[in-house]
Design a protein around this motif. Structure first.
Motif, PDB file in Angstrom:
ATOM      1  N   ASP A   1      40.139  51.527  35.654  1.00 18.65           N
ATOM      2  CA  ASP A   1      40.364  52.400  36.813  1.00 18.65           C
ATOM      3  C   ASP A   1      39.690  51.795  38.051  1.00 18.65           C
ATOM      4  O   ASP A   1      38.679  52.322  38.531  1.00 18.65           O
ATOM      5  CB  ASP A   1      39.823  53.805  36.527  1.00 18.65           C
ATOM      6  N   PRO A   2      40.232  50.710  38.601  1.00 22.65           N
ATOM      7  CA  PRO A   2      39.600  50.094  39.772  1.00 22.65           C
ATOM      8  C   PRO A   2      39.742  50.977  41.008  1.00 22.65           C
ATOM      9  O   PRO A   2      40.647  51.811  41.103  1.00 22.65           O
ATOM     10  CB  PRO A   2      40.375  48.781  39.938  1.00 22.65           C
ATOM     11  N   VAL A   3      38.840  50.769  41.958  1.00 22.60           N
ATOM     12  CA  VAL A   3      38.875  51.540  43.201  1.00 22.60           C
ATOM     13  C   VAL A   3      40.150  51.231  43.973  1.00 22.60           C
ATOM     14  O   VAL A   3      40.867  52.139  44.405  1.00 22.60           O
ATOM     15  CB  VAL A   3      37.629  51.234  44.057  1.00 22.60           C
ATOM     16  N   ILE A   4      40.440  49.945  44.183  1.00 24.57           N
ATOM     17  CA  ILE A   4      41.691  49.499  44.810  1.00 24.57           C
ATOM     18  C   ILE A   4      42.157  48.250  44.087  1.00 24.57           C
ATOM     19  O   ILE A   4      41.461  47.742  43.198  1.00 24.57           O
ATOM     20  CB  ILE A   4      41.532  49.202  46.329  1.00 24.57           C
TER      21      ILE A   4
ATOM     22  N   ASP B   1      28.645  42.072  47.467  1.00 25.11           N
ATOM     23  CA  ASP B   1      28.804  41.961  46.021  1.00 25.11           C
ATOM     24  C   ASP B   1      27.432  41.785  45.361  1.00 25.11           C
ATOM     25  O   ASP B   1      26.426  41.583  46.049  1.00 25.11           O
ATOM     26  CB  ASP B   1      29.808  40.861  45.657  1.00 25.11           C
ATOM     27  N   PRO B   2      27.340  41.873  44.023  1.00 23.21           N
ATOM     28  CA  PRO B   2      26.039  41.802  43.359  1.00 23.21           C
ATOM     29  C   PRO B   2      25.304  40.484  43.550  1.00 23.21           C
ATOM     30  O   PRO B   2      24.081  40.427  43.361  1.00 23.21           O
ATOM     31  CB  PRO B   2      26.384  42.023  41.883  1.00 23.21           C
ATOM     32  N   SER B   3      26.006  39.418  43.897  1.00 24.94           N
ATOM     33  CA  SER B   3      25.360  38.134  44.154  1.00 24.94           C
ATOM     34  C   SER B   3      24.718  38.080  45.528  1.00 24.94           C
ATOM     35  O   SER B   3      23.928  37.173  45.808  1.00 24.94           O
ATOM     36  CB  SER B   3      26.382  36.998  44.034  1.00 24.94           C
ATOM     37  N   GLY B   4      25.092  39.011  46.405  1.00 26.97           N
ATOM     38  CA  GLY B   4      24.593  39.008  47.770  1.00 26.97           C
ATOM     39  C   GLY B   4      25.568  38.452  48.778  1.00 26.97           C
ATOM     40  O   GLY B   4      25.228  38.317  49.961  1.00 26.97           O
ATOM     41  N   PHE B   5      26.793  38.127  48.354  1.00 26.07           N
ATOM     42  CA  PHE B   5      27.808  37.646  49.291  1.00 26.07           C
ATOM     43  C   PHE B   5      28.380  38.810  50.097  1.00 26.07           C
ATOM     44  O   PHE B   5      28.811  39.817  49.505  1.00 26.07           O
ATOM     45  CB  PHE B   5      28.972  36.969  48.567  1.00 26.07           C
ATOM     46  N   PRO B   6      28.425  38.715  51.432  1.00 29.42           N
ATOM     47  CA  PRO B   6      29.203  39.684  52.194  1.00 29.42           C
ATOM     48  C   PRO B   6      30.691  39.524  51.851  1.00 29.42           C
ATOM     49  O   PRO B   6      31.228  38.404  51.902  1.00 29.42           O
ATOM     50  CB  PRO B   6      28.928  39.295  53.650  1.00 29.42           C
ATOM     51  N   VAL B   7      31.323  40.597  51.466  1.00 32.43           N
ATOM     52  CA  VAL B   7      32.742  40.594  51.121  1.00 32.43           C
ATOM     53  C   VAL B   7      33.444  41.559  52.056  1.00 32.43           C
ATOM     54  O   VAL B   7      33.047  42.728  52.158  1.00 32.43           O
ATOM     55  CB  VAL B   7      32.979  40.996  49.654  1.00 32.43           C
TER      56      VAL B   7
ATOM     57  N   TYR C   1      34.024  42.697  40.924  1.00 35.59           N
ATOM     58  CA  TYR C   1      35.336  42.315  41.444  1.00 35.59           C
ATOM     59  C   TYR C   1      36.463  42.979  40.665  1.00 35.59           C
ATOM     60  O   TYR C   1      37.500  43.332  41.243  1.00 35.59           O
ATOM     61  CB  TYR C   1      35.494  40.791  41.439  1.00 35.59           C
ATOM     62  N   LEU C   2      36.261  43.196  39.365  1.00 33.44           N
ATOM     63  CA  LEU C   2      37.284  43.882  38.577  1.00 33.44           C
ATOM     64  C   LEU C   2      37.310  45.380  38.878  1.00 33.44           C
ATOM     65  O   LEU C   2      38.380  45.964  39.071  1.00 33.44           O
ATOM     66  CB  LEU C   2      37.038  43.647  37.082  1.00 33.44           C
ATOM     67  N   ASP C   3      36.135  46.001  38.960  1.00 32.44           N
ATOM     68  CA  ASP C   3      36.063  47.454  39.146  1.00 32.44           C
ATOM     69  C   ASP C   3      36.349  47.871  40.585  1.00 32.44           C
ATOM     70  O   ASP C   3      36.959  48.919  40.823  1.00 32.44           O
ATOM     71  CB  ASP C   3      34.671  47.966  38.755  1.00 32.44           C
ATOM     72  N   THR C   4      35.888  47.072  41.555  1.00 34.88           N
ATOM     73  CA  THR C   4      35.997  47.470  42.958  1.00 34.88           C
ATOM     74  C   THR C   4      37.291  46.988  43.592  1.00 34.88           C
ATOM     75  O   THR C   4      37.964  47.739  44.297  1.00 34.88           O
ATOM     76  CB  THR C   4      34.804  46.919  43.762  1.00 34.88           C
ATOM     77  N   LEU C   5      37.658  45.736  43.347  1.00 39.04           N
ATOM     78  CA  LEU C   5      38.828  45.152  44.000  1.00 39.04           C
ATOM     79  C   LEU C   5      40.044  45.053  43.081  1.00 39.04           C
ATOM     80  O   LEU C   5      41.096  44.571  43.511  1.00 39.04           O
ATOM     81  CB  LEU C   5      38.478  43.769  44.563  1.00 39.04           C
ATOM     82  N   GLY C   6      39.911  45.477  41.833  1.00 40.16           N
ATOM     83  CA  GLY C   6      41.065  45.539  40.939  1.00 40.16           C
ATOM     84  C   GLY C   6      41.623  44.199  40.517  1.00 40.16           C
ATOM     85  O   GLY C   6      42.794  44.103  40.134  1.00 40.16           O
ATOM     86  N   MET C   7      40.799  43.159  40.546  1.00 38.94           N
ATOM     87  CA  MET C   7      41.267  41.843  40.132  1.00 38.94           C
ATOM     88  C   MET C   7      41.261  41.751  38.611  1.00 38.94           C
ATOM     89  O   MET C   7      40.604  42.545  37.918  1.00 38.94           O
ATOM     90  CB  MET C   7      40.404  40.760  40.772  1.00 38.94           C
TER      91      MET C   7
ATOM     92  N   ARG D   1      34.941  41.093  25.570  1.00 37.79           N
ATOM     93  CA  ARG D   1      35.115  41.874  26.787  1.00 37.79           C
ATOM     94  C   ARG D   1      36.545  41.771  27.320  1.00 37.79           C
ATOM     95  O   ARG D   1      37.189  40.721  27.208  1.00 37.79           O
ATOM     96  CB  ARG D   1      34.116  41.438  27.855  1.00 37.79           C
ATOM     97  N   PRO D   2      37.077  42.829  27.901  1.00 38.05           N
ATOM     98  CA  PRO D   2      38.411  42.791  28.494  1.00 38.05           C
ATOM     99  C   PRO D   2      38.379  42.055  29.825  1.00 38.05           C
ATOM    100  O   PRO D   2      37.317  41.806  30.404  1.00 38.05           O
ATOM    101  CB  PRO D   2      38.760  44.265  28.695  1.00 38.05           C
ATOM    102  N   GLY D   3      39.541  41.735  30.320  1.00 37.65           N
ATOM    103  CA  GLY D   3      39.644  40.994  31.565  1.00 37.65           C
ATOM    104  C   GLY D   3      40.113  41.825  32.738  1.00 37.65           C
ATOM    105  O   GLY D   3      40.535  41.276  33.755  1.00 37.65           O
ATOM    106  N   ARG D   4      40.037  43.145  32.615  1.00 39.32           N
ATOM    107  CA  ARG D   4      40.454  44.004  33.722  1.00 39.32           C
ATOM    108  C   ARG D   4      39.764  45.359  33.600  1.00 39.32           C
ATOM    109  O   ARG D   4      39.292  45.744  32.531  1.00 39.32           O
ATOM    110  CB  ARG D   4      41.970  44.180  33.748  1.00 39.32           C
TER     111      ARG D   4
END
Length: 381
Positions: A35-38, A137-143, A205-211, A29-32
């Protein structure tokens, strides 16, 4: 900053060395995200609830935080660097971690996230003001992703000591006497979270926040099943940033593991640690130097048993560096230092932990008996 000459088992990367593989194998799998949202710029702060804000403030000052603002039901903490605060603690019935807040690179990023989440943008009550979007996030953490209106001004620094290095001495006719005082925290560096839906959370976190991922860890004999831990940094292009701003690892629970705060140097870590020990606080593990991230570390428990880290001299990576791959193991956590403790690993058995494991094995997550046995083996290897 050296550049990797891109992937493959024989590729030359920044990750070669102790407990490190040479990079991804073909098809891994790649690490990024393409086309992330931001692309978030950094962590802003962490949010907690605690019933006793006075006790929380005493520990915070002893650990090296400064108070940015205090109200009857809210405590904002900061470091010496200019920027947002590091932490907010709100009064609550029980001590618990709420979630992280990340700093948006520009105000327009909040509009993109609000459209994605179908939520609004609201004002934030942080010192300096600003606006925020609330996500989950998918774990249920408010971000939360925040755009700060004003930076807090810098505070006086804890100056690094002048050191003599072998044939290159720079200090003469002057003795070293570092003060026995709290380490002056400079800034929030990273947070580590445990999740039973590791792959889903990582992708979010990679797709939404571009990390982007700096290092993957995998279980011995299970590399073909993919990683079980990722050290993730922000993508600021050619600007080198912290090796990890967020770390995620697979586990039976969903929750906070620890957070880390940068200090000036090794003397600040050691003298600050002596100060904490004299006041009866409990060291979890340290002092040592990590492998992934390379930072000098020292871990402590606060009165509510949350783990916090003093660190210095961490790795900085630009976007050119591809992920390293290495096996997960207890011995792979440090280049030097005391043996890793069961407390740090979360390996002390308890009825609550056993219930977490049983729930996880019956739940909709990525933890199955083989994964669980692999994690247990990693903690003792």
């Amino acid at each position: 900053m050296p550049e990797t000459r891109i992937t493959g088992a024989g590729a030359e990367t920044a990750h070669q060395g102790l407990h490190s593989a040479q990079g991804a194998l073909r098809g891994e799998r790649p690490g990024r995200s393409r086309d992330p949202v931001i692309k978030v710029a950094d962590l802003a702060w962490l949010e907690f609830e605690k019933p006793d804000l006075d006790r929380a403030e005493v520990f915070a000052r002893d650990f090296g935080f400064f108070v940015a603002a205090r109200a009857p039901d809210t405590l904002w903490l900061r470091g010496t660097f200019a920027g947002p605060p590091c932490m907010v603690i709100r009064r609550g019935r029980a001590s618990r971690f709420i979630g992280p807040a990340f700093r948006a690179a520009e105000r327009a990023d909040l509009d993109r996230l609000a459209r994605l989440a179908g939520s609004g943008i609201r004002d934030v009550d942080a010192p300096g003001g600003g606006t925020v979007v609330d996500l989950l996030d998918p774990s249920g953490f408010p971000v939360r992703v925040v755009h700060c209106a004003e930076e807090l001004p810098a505070l006086p620094e804890q100056r690094p000591l002048t050191l003599n290095f072998g044939a290159r001495p720079s200090r003469a006719n002057a003795a070293q006497r570092p003060a026995r005082e709290p380490s002056r925290l400079q800034r929030l560096g990273h947070v580590v979270l445990e999740t039973g839906v590791f792959t889903r959370a990582l992708d979010w976190y990679l797709d939404t926040l571009g990390m982007i991922v700096s290092d993957f860890l995998f279980l011995d004999g299970q590399r073909e099943r993919g990683p079980t831990m990722a050290f993730i940094r922000c993508d600021q292009g050619s600007r080198a940033v912290d090796h990890h701003t967020l770390a995620l690892h697979l586990g039976p629970g969903t929750g906070y593991v620890h957070s880390a705060y940068q200090v000036t140097d090794l003397d600040a870590i050691a003298a600050g640690g002596e100060y904490l020990a004299e006041r009866g606080y409990r060291r979890s593990w340290g002092i040592g130097r990590h492998i992934q991230g390379s930072q000098l570390f020292d871990y402590w428990r606060d009165p509510d048993r949350f783990m916090l880290e003093h660190y210095a001299d961490g790795d900085l990576f630009s976007h050119d560096i591809e992920p390293g791959w290495a096996p997960m193991s207890a011995s792979g956590l440090a280049q030097w230092g005391p043996p890793v403790t069961r407390d740090f690993l979360g390996a002390d058995p308890s009825p609550a932990r056993l219930r977490e494991v049983l729930r996880a094995l019956r739940g909709d997550n990525e933890l199955d008996p083989a994964r669980l046995l692999g994690l247990m083996k990693a903690m003792t290897s």
